[in-house]
Motif scaffolding. Sequence first.
Motif, short mmCIF file in Angstrom:
data_model
loop_
_atom_site.label_atom_id
_atom_site.label_comp_id
_atom_site.label_asym_id
_atom_site.label_seq_id
_atom_site.Cartn_x
_atom_site.Cartn_y
_atom_site.Cartn_z
N VAL A 18 0.84 -1.20 0.00
CA VAL A 18 0.00 0.00 0.00
C VAL A 18 0.87 1.25 0.00
O VAL A 18 0.63 2.21 -0.74
N HIS A 19 1.92 1.26 0.82
CA HIS A 19 2.85 2.39 0.88
C HIS A 19 3.50 2.62 -0.48
O HIS A 19 3.55 3.77 -0.97
N LEU A 20 4.00 1.56 -1.10
CA LEU A 20 4.69 1.72 -2.39
C LEU A 20 3.73 2.19 -3.48
O LEU A 20 4.10 3.01 -4.33
N ASP A 21 2.51 1.69 -3.45
CA ASP A 21 1.49 2.15 -4.40
C ASP A 21 1.24 3.65 -4.23
O ASP A 21 1.18 4.40 -5.22
N HIS A 22 1.11 4.09 -3.00
CA HIS A 22 0.88 5.52 -2.74
C HIS A 22 2.05 6.38 -3.23
O HIS A 22 1.86 7.53 -3.62
N GLU A 23 3.25 5.78 -3.21
CA GLU A 23 4.44 6.52 -3.64
C GLU A 23 4.70 6.43 -5.14
O GLU A 23 5.68 6.98 -5.64
N GLY A 24 3.84 5.70 -5.85
CA GLY A 24 3.94 5.69 -7.30
C GLY A 24 4.57 4.48 -7.94
O GLY A 24 4.67 4.42 -9.17
N LEU A 25 5.01 3.50 -7.16
CA LEU A 25 5.53 2.27 -7.76
C LEU A 25 4.37 1.38 -8.22
O LEU A 25 3.29 1.40 -7.62
N THR A 26 4.60 0.61 -9.27
CA THR A 26 3.59 -0.31 -9.76
C THR A 26 3.80 -1.66 -9.09
O THR A 26 4.77 -2.37 -9.36
N VAL A 27 2.90 -1.98 -8.17
CA VAL A 27 2.97 -3.21 -7.39
C VAL A 27 1.58 -3.81 -7.31
O VAL A 27 0.58 -3.11 -7.53
N PRO A 28 1.45 -5.09 -6.97
CA PRO A 28 0.13 -5.71 -6.82
C PRO A 28 -0.51 -5.33 -5.49
O PRO A 28 -0.52 -6.10 -4.53
N THR A 29 -1.04 -4.11 -5.45
CA THR A 29 -1.65 -3.60 -4.22
C THR A 29 -2.86 -4.43 -3.83
O THR A 29 -3.75 -4.65 -4.67
N PRO A 30 -2.96 -4.92 -2.62
CA PRO A 30 -4.04 -5.82 -2.24
C PRO A 30 -5.43 -5.22 -2.47
O PRO A 30 -5.67 -4.04 -2.20
N ILE A 31 -6.32 -6.05 -2.97
CA ILE A 31 -7.73 -5.68 -3.11
C ILE A 31 -8.41 -6.02 -1.79
O ILE A 31 -8.34 -7.17 -1.32
N PRO A 32 -9.07 -5.06 -1.14
CA PRO A 32 -9.66 -5.33 0.18
C PRO A 32 -10.84 -6.30 0.12
O PRO A 32 -11.52 -6.43 -0.90
N THR A 33 -11.06 -6.97 1.23
CA THR A 33 -12.28 -7.77 1.40
C THR A 33 -13.49 -6.84 1.42
O THR A 33 -13.36 -5.61 1.44
N PRO B 220 -4.52 -7.30 -7.85
CA PRO B 220 -4.89 -7.10 -9.26
C PRO B 220 -3.95 -7.86 -10.19
O PRO B 220 -2.78 -8.09 -9.87
N TYR B 221 -4.49 -8.24 -11.34
CA TYR B 221 -3.67 -8.85 -12.38
C TYR B 221 -2.95 -7.73 -13.11
O TYR B 221 -3.58 -6.77 -13.59
N LEU B 222 -1.63 -7.80 -13.19
CA LEU B 222 -0.84 -6.75 -13.83
C LEU B 222 -0.34 -7.22 -15.18
O LEU B 222 0.29 -8.26 -15.29
N GLU B 223 -0.61 -6.43 -16.21
CA GLU B 223 -0.22 -6.76 -17.57
C GLU B 223 1.26 -6.48 -17.79
O GLU B 223 1.89 -5.72 -17.05
N GLY C 250 13.91 -9.11 -2.93
CA GLY C 250 14.35 -10.44 -2.54
C GLY C 250 14.41 -11.47 -3.65
O GLY C 250 15.11 -12.47 -3.53
N ASP C 251 13.69 -11.24 -4.75
CA ASP C 251 13.70 -12.22 -5.83
C ASP C 251 13.31 -11.57 -7.16
O ASP C 251 12.31 -11.95 -7.79
N PRO C 252 14.09 -10.59 -7.63
CA PRO C 252 13.72 -9.88 -8.87
C PRO C 252 14.11 -10.65 -10.13
O PRO C 252 14.82 -10.13 -11.00
N ALA D 49 5.47 -0.28 -21.92
CA ALA D 49 6.24 0.89 -22.35
C ALA D 49 6.31 1.94 -21.26
O ALA D 49 7.28 2.69 -21.18
N GLY D 50 5.29 1.97 -20.39
CA GLY D 50 5.23 3.04 -19.41
C GLY D 50 5.50 2.67 -17.97
O GLY D 50 5.54 3.56 -17.11
N GLN D 51 5.65 1.38 -17.68
CA GLN D 51 5.83 1.02 -16.28
C GLN D 51 6.60 -0.28 -16.12
O GLN D 51 6.68 -1.10 -17.02
N VAL D 52 7.16 -0.43 -14.92
CA VAL D 52 7.80 -1.67 -14.50
C VAL D 52 7.08 -2.13 -13.24
O VAL D 52 7.06 -1.41 -12.23
N ALA D 53 6.46 -3.29 -13.30
CA ALA D 53 5.73 -3.82 -12.16
C ALA D 53 6.54 -4.94 -11.51
O ALA D 53 7.01 -5.85 -12.19
N LEU D 54 6.72 -4.86 -10.19
CA LEU D 54 7.39 -5.90 -9.43
C LEU D 54 6.33 -6.76 -8.75
O LEU D 54 5.51 -6.27 -7.98
N LEU D 55 6.37 -8.06 -9.03
CA LEU D 55 5.41 -9.02 -8.49
C LEU D 55 6.04 -9.88 -7.41
O LEU D 55 7.24 -9.86 -7.21
#
Length: 243
Positions: free
Chosen positions: A57-72, A86-89, A167-169, A178-184
Motif C-alpha cells: 500500500v505504501h509503495l502504491d501511494h508513492e507511485g511504484l507499480t505493485v500488486p496492491t491488495p484488493i480489500p475484502t 490485481p492482475y498486472l499486464e 528479494g527475488d527480482p 512501455a510506461g511502467q515496470v511492475a514488481l510481483l
Amino acid sequence: MGWEALGQWGADAVRVERLTGGVANDVWSVHVGGRLAVARLGARDDADLAWETGLLVHLDHEGLTVPTPIPTADGRLFADGLVVMPYLEGEPPMTPDDWRRVADTLRELHRLTQGWPQRPGWRSSTDLVHAESGTRIDLGAMPAEGVARCRAAWARLSGRRTSVVHGDPNPGNVRMTAGQVALLDWDESHVDVPDLDLVLPGNAAGLDPVAHDTAAQASAAWEAAVCWGDDYALRRLTEVRAL
C-alpha cells in the motif's frame, strides 16, 4: 479456512485457474468484483501479512507499480492467509535496456523504504553473521565449512544502510510495459542491504566490480542458506568462495 475465505471478497468471487507460484503458496487467477485478479493462499501469519500488505500500500501511494491488495468486502487487506491482488499486464524483461529500467525501479524501492522495520520473524544477511536462524534459514542444518563461507560473504556487507529488498527480482517476477515496470511476488521481501537486489543480468545496475562481486557472493550465500537441502542450494554454495 482455505479457499472458502475467497467469499469474503464478495458473493461473486470465484477461482478460475491455478497459476505457477512459490513452493509456500497456492496461487490462482480469480474473478473478484467483475475483474480478473490473482489470489495467493499460504501459511504466513497475520503479522507477516500485515507487514507485506502495508508495504505494498505504501509503495502504491508513492507511485511504484505493485500488486496492491484488493480489500475484502469489509475492508481488510487479507483474510485467513489469503491475499487478493490485481492482475498486472506486461512482459518479462528481455533486453539490456529493460533490465536497466528494472534496476532503476529497485533503487526507487530502496529509496522509499530506508528505515523500514524488519519483516516479523525475519533476519537480514548481516544479522546471520552471528545469528543461527531466522526466516527460513537454519544455519545449523548446513556444514560448518559452508556456514563459514556464507558468513564471510555476508560480513562484507556489514555496516551498510538497509532498506526493503524485493528479494527475488527474477524475470518471472517482473512485468513491463512501455510506461511502467511492475514488481510481483513480494513473498521474499524483507529488510536487508539494497545491493542484494541489484545482482542483475549484464550488471544492469552498473555496480562497480568490487560492489558487484560483494553483492553476488552475498546473494549466492543467501540463496544457498534459504534453499538448503536441494540441488539448487548446493550449486549456489559452490559460487561462494572458499576462505
